[in-house]
Design a protein around this motif. Structure first.
Motif, PDB file in Angstrom:
ATOM      1  N   LYS A  88      52.021 -12.808 -12.943  1.00 15.81           N
ATOM      2  CA  LYS A  88      50.933 -11.832 -12.875  1.00 15.81           C
ATOM      3  C   LYS A  88      51.321 -10.607 -12.065  1.00 15.81           C
ATOM      4  O   LYS A  88      52.323 -10.621 -11.356  1.00 15.81           O
ATOM      5  N   GLU A  89      50.482  -9.590 -12.202  1.00 14.14           N
ATOM      6  CA  GLU A  89      50.693  -8.367 -11.424  1.00 14.14           C
ATOM      7  C   GLU A  89      50.381  -8.653  -9.962  1.00 14.14           C
ATOM      8  O   GLU A  89      49.475  -9.413  -9.658  1.00 14.14           O
ATOM      9  N   ARG A  90      51.143  -8.035  -9.097  1.00 12.37           N
ATOM     10  CA  ARG A  90      50.909  -8.187  -7.674  1.00 12.37           C
ATOM     11  C   ARG A  90      51.209  -6.873  -6.962  1.00 12.37           C
ATOM     12  O   ARG A  90      51.957  -6.041  -7.464  1.00 12.37           O
ATOM     13  N   HIS A  91      50.642  -6.727  -5.787  1.00 12.18           N
ATOM     14  CA  HIS A  91      50.982  -5.584  -4.937  1.00 12.18           C
ATOM     15  C   HIS A  91      52.031  -6.038  -3.945  1.00 12.18           C
ATOM     16  O   HIS A  91      52.266  -7.249  -3.780  1.00 12.18           O
TER      17      HIS A  91
ATOM     18  N   GLY B  63      58.203 -20.980   3.205  1.00 15.91           N
ATOM     19  CA  GLY B  63      58.595 -20.268   4.413  1.00 15.91           C
ATOM     20  C   GLY B  63      60.089 -20.051   4.569  1.00 15.91           C
ATOM     21  O   GLY B  63      60.525 -19.409   5.516  1.00 15.91           O
ATOM     22  N   LYS B  64      60.882 -20.595   3.623  1.00 18.08           N
ATOM     23  CA  LYS B  64      62.333 -20.437   3.746  1.00 18.08           C
ATOM     24  C   LYS B  64      62.779 -19.006   3.500  1.00 18.08           C
ATOM     25  O   LYS B  64      63.737 -18.541   4.105  1.00 18.08           O
ATOM     26  N   VAL B  65      62.120 -18.333   2.580  1.00 17.64           N
ATOM     27  CA  VAL B  65      62.469 -16.937   2.287  1.00 17.64           C
ATOM     28  C   VAL B  65      61.343 -16.034   2.769  1.00 17.64           C
ATOM     29  O   VAL B  65      60.199 -16.170   2.346  1.00 17.64           O
ATOM     30  N   LYS B  66      61.676 -15.151   3.689  1.00 14.71           N
ATOM     31  CA  LYS B  66      60.711 -14.183   4.208  1.00 14.71           C
ATOM     32  C   LYS B  66      61.246 -12.785   3.966  1.00 14.71           C
ATOM     33  O   LYS B  66      62.308 -12.443   4.481  1.00 14.71           O
ATOM     34  N   LEU B  67      60.532 -11.998   3.196  1.00 15.04           N
ATOM     35  CA  LEU B  67      60.967 -10.624   2.935  1.00 15.04           C
ATOM     36  C   LEU B  67      60.407  -9.713   4.016  1.00 15.04           C
ATOM     37  O   LEU B  67      59.192  -9.614   4.183  1.00 15.04           O
ATOM     38  N   GLY B  68      61.291  -9.024   4.718  1.00 13.60           N
ATOM     39  CA  GLY B  68      60.837  -8.018   5.672  1.00 13.60           C
ATOM     40  C   GLY B  68      60.438  -6.755   4.937  1.00 13.60           C
ATOM     41  O   GLY B  68      60.764  -6.595   3.756  1.00 13.60           O
ATOM     42  N   PRO B  69      59.723  -5.869   5.624  1.00 13.66           N
ATOM     43  CA  PRO B  69      59.243  -4.653   4.951  1.00 13.66           C
ATOM     44  C   PRO B  69      60.371  -3.781   4.412  1.00 13.66           C
ATOM     45  O   PRO B  69      60.240  -3.199   3.330  1.00 13.66           O
ATOM     46  N   GLY B  70      61.467  -3.712   5.139  1.00 15.10           N
ATOM     47  CA  GLY B  70      62.594  -2.898   4.682  1.00 15.10           C
ATOM     48  C   GLY B  70      63.137  -3.398   3.369  1.00 15.10           C
ATOM     49  O   GLY B  70      63.340  -2.630   2.417  1.00 15.10           O
ATOM     50  N   THR B  71      63.374  -4.690   3.279  1.00 14.87           N
ATOM     51  CA  THR B  71      63.888  -5.294   2.059  1.00 14.87           C
ATOM     52  C   THR B  71      62.877  -5.164   0.927  1.00 14.87           C
ATOM     53  O   THR B  71      63.223  -4.769  -0.185  1.00 14.87           O
ATOM     54  N   LEU B  72      61.620  -5.488   1.236  1.00 16.55           N
ATOM     55  CA  LEU B  72      60.585  -5.491   0.204  1.00 16.55           C
ATOM     56  C   LEU B  72      60.380  -4.117  -0.413  1.00 16.55           C
ATOM     57  O   LEU B  72      60.529  -3.941  -1.628  1.00 16.55           O
ATOM     58  N   TYR B  73      60.057  -3.131   0.412  1.00 17.04           N
ATOM     59  CA  TYR B  73      59.718  -1.822  -0.142  1.00 17.04           C
ATOM     60  C   TYR B  73      60.951  -1.065  -0.617  1.00 17.04           C
ATOM     61  O   TYR B  73      60.885  -0.282  -1.553  1.00 17.04           O
ATOM     62  N   GLY B  74      62.072  -1.326   0.021  1.00 17.10           N
ATOM     63  CA  GLY B  74      63.326  -0.740  -0.457  1.00 17.10           C
ATOM     64  C   GLY B  74      63.672  -1.276  -1.837  1.00 17.10           C
ATOM     65  O   GLY B  74      64.073  -0.514  -2.721  1.00 17.10           O
ATOM     66  N   SER B  75      63.499  -2.590  -2.028  1.00 20.12           N
ATOM     67  CA  SER B  75      63.791  -3.191  -3.323  1.00 20.12           C
ATOM     68  C   SER B  75      62.824  -2.681  -4.386  1.00 20.12           C
ATOM     69  O   SER B  75      63.235  -2.354  -5.509  1.00 20.12           O
ATOM     70  N   ILE B  76      61.544  -2.604  -4.050  1.00 24.88           N
ATOM     71  CA  ILE B  76      60.538  -2.117  -5.002  1.00 24.88           C
ATOM     72  C   ILE B  76      60.887  -0.704  -5.462  1.00 24.88           C
ATOM     73  O   ILE B  76      60.825  -0.388  -6.653  1.00 24.88           O
ATOM     74  N   LYS B  77      61.302   0.103  -4.533  1.00 25.43           N
ATOM     75  CA  LYS B  77      61.684   1.480  -4.866  1.00 25.43           C
ATOM     76  C   LYS B  77      62.818   1.497  -5.893  1.00 25.43           C
ATOM     77  O   LYS B  77      62.768   2.215  -6.893  1.00 25.43           O
TER      78      LYS B  77
ATOM     79  N   LYS C 295      63.557   0.981 -13.565  1.00 25.66           N
ATOM     80  CA  LYS C 295      62.566   0.590 -14.592  1.00 25.66           C
ATOM     81  C   LYS C 295      62.589  -0.905 -14.897  1.00 25.66           C
ATOM     82  O   LYS C 295      62.401  -1.322 -16.032  1.00 25.66           O
ATOM     83  N   TRP C 296      62.843  -1.698 -13.867  1.00 29.85           N
ATOM     84  CA  TRP C 296      62.722  -3.154 -14.023  1.00 29.85           C
ATOM     85  C   TRP C 296      61.253  -3.536 -13.852  1.00 29.85           C
ATOM     86  O   TRP C 296      60.800  -4.543 -14.358  1.00 29.85           O
ATOM     87  N   ILE C 297      60.515  -2.729 -13.086  1.00 31.64           N
ATOM     88  CA  ILE C 297      59.076  -2.935 -12.883  1.00 31.64           C
ATOM     89  C   ILE C 297      58.371  -1.600 -13.086  1.00 31.64           C
ATOM     90  O   ILE C 297      58.999  -0.534 -13.063  1.00 31.64           O
ATOM     91  N   GLU C 298      57.049  -1.696 -13.304  1.00 29.91           N
ATOM     92  CA  GLU C 298      56.233  -0.491 -13.507  1.00 29.91           C
ATOM     93  C   GLU C 298      55.010  -0.605 -12.609  1.00 29.91           C
ATOM     94  O   GLU C 298      54.509  -1.699 -12.378  1.00 29.91           O
ATOM     95  N   GLU C 299      54.532   0.558 -12.169  1.00 30.36           N
ATOM     96  CA  GLU C 299      53.305   0.523 -11.393  1.00 30.36           C
ATOM     97  C   GLU C 299      52.129   0.476 -12.357  1.00 30.36           C
ATOM     98  O   GLU C 299      52.110   1.172 -13.373  1.00 30.36           O
TER      99      GLU C 299
ATOM    100  N   TYR D  96      52.172  -3.835  -9.196  1.00 30.41           N
ATOM    101  CA  TYR D  96      53.351  -3.718 -10.058  1.00 30.41           C
ATOM    102  C   TYR D  96      53.386  -4.848 -11.087  1.00 30.41           C
ATOM    103  O   TYR D  96      52.850  -5.922 -10.851  1.00 30.41           O
ATOM    104  N   ARG D  97      54.032  -4.570 -12.208  1.00 28.28           N
ATOM    105  CA  ARG D  97      54.254  -5.598 -13.235  1.00 28.28           C
ATOM    106  C   ARG D  97      55.687  -5.478 -13.713  1.00 28.28           C
ATOM    107  O   ARG D  97      56.321  -4.419 -13.593  1.00 28.28           O
ATOM    108  N   LEU D  98      56.198  -6.577 -14.296  1.00 28.96           N
ATOM    109  CA  LEU D  98      57.547  -6.564 -14.872  1.00 28.96           C
ATOM    110  C   LEU D  98      57.558  -5.713 -16.130  1.00 28.96           C
ATOM    111  O   LEU D  98      56.621  -5.765 -16.932  1.00 28.96           O
ATOM    112  N   SER D  99      58.618  -4.945 -16.327  1.00 23.23           N
ATOM    113  CA  SER D  99      58.836  -4.275 -17.609  1.00 23.23           C
ATOM    114  C   SER D  99      59.530  -5.268 -18.540  1.00 23.23           C
ATOM    115  O   SER D  99      59.934  -6.345 -18.131  1.00 23.23           O
ATOM    116  N   GLU D 100      59.670  -4.872 -19.800  1.00 21.93           N
ATOM    117  CA  GLU D 100      60.389  -5.741 -20.739  1.00 21.93           C
ATOM    118  C   GLU D 100      61.826  -5.954 -20.264  1.00 21.93           C
ATOM    119  O   GLU D 100      62.354  -7.061 -20.320  1.00 21.93           O
ATOM    120  N   LEU D 101      62.424  -4.864 -19.783  1.00 24.88           N
ATOM    121  CA  LEU D 101      63.777  -4.977 -19.225  1.00 24.88           C
ATOM    122  C   LEU D 101      63.806  -5.958 -18.062  1.00 24.88           C
ATOM    123  O   LEU D 101      64.678  -6.826 -17.995  1.00 24.88           O
TER     124      LEU D 101
END
Lengths: 125, 125
Positions: free
Chosen positions: A28-31, A45-59, A65-69, A86-91
């Motif tokens: 599903k779509e998530r923010h 709890g084994k994988v924790k995404l920090g803000p740098g990793t999370l928002y950097g990756s989203i960018k 174009k792997w994801i779309e807003e 965000y949602r996954l693109s077909e790619l």
DNA sequence: ACTACTATATCGTCCGTCGATATATCGTAG
DNA sequence: CTACGATATATCGACGGACGATATAGTAGT
């Protein structure tokens, strides 16, 4: 039919963080913050995404174009204007599936090397 | 016996390259170039370790004592003095096994997200 | 001798991770 | 109604690994 699609395997292997983000968006779509929570919950709890990793990756995922807003609000009851969904693109779907196939191959190779006990493999039945 | 061993999971996730090197050393001792060839063969050419990645990784694995250099010549018939042979340490074995378990978990998660068709999972039976 | 392959090693660049930091809003308990 | 913790997004800089380029040299076959 569009241009010839680039082979999704050419993007592999994915980083740990990116694959978990794609996994979180598969059903599903998530923010952003919601992705963070889902990954933490799913991996117990084994994988924790920090803000740098999370928002950097989203960018980067948006740029590639792997994801779309998504402009829609999935739940109109919650109206937090800060959220960006965000949602996954077909790619993105094809790349995530290719990565899943790659790690299945890895499991096979680990098993051939006797690195995994039979029980661990049996659970996959 | 011995000091309390550090949890092998704390070293995860491994990089693609490092896991393939450990996999190559799981069944027998190999020298650097031999690792390169084994990885290429096992992955059907999909994974190719360049010299920078290979020898850089070996250096770090030695420093971390995940692998050890072996003084014996496994095959006395071949006497190429240039070759340097390596084997997994006990720590290396435990880390490789932990990584294998981690990717099995990942496959489970991908399956729960319907990212893998049933056939792909069936092959693991 | 020539040549392709084997074999190890280092260097610089690029890129992702990750903690720190910043900013602002939301929900709720006092 | 206000203070607080959680929610939410975003950027920055340090660090480390991947990887191609480059270097060097021994081996094996023709």
């Amino acid at each position: 039919m569009g241009v010839a699609a680039k082979d999704p395997e050419s993007y592999l292997p994915l980083t740990e963080s990116v694959f978990h983000i794609l996994l979180a968006l598969t059903d599903k779509e998530r923010h952003g913050y919601g992705i963070m929570q889902e990954v933490k919950r799913r991996t117990k709890g084994k994988v924790k995404l920090g803000p740098g990793t999370l928002y950097g990756s989203i960018k980067r995922l948006l740029e590639g174009k792997w994801i779309e807003e998504s402009t829609e609000r999935p739940d109109p009851a919650i109206n937090d204007e800060r959220r960006r969904y965000y949602r996954l693109s077909e790619l993105g779907k094809r790349i995530a599936a290719a990565e899943a196939r790659r790690i299945v191959d890895l499991v096979h190779q680990a098993r051939e090397k006797k690195l995994l006990p039979d029980e661990a493999v049996g659970k996959l039945v």
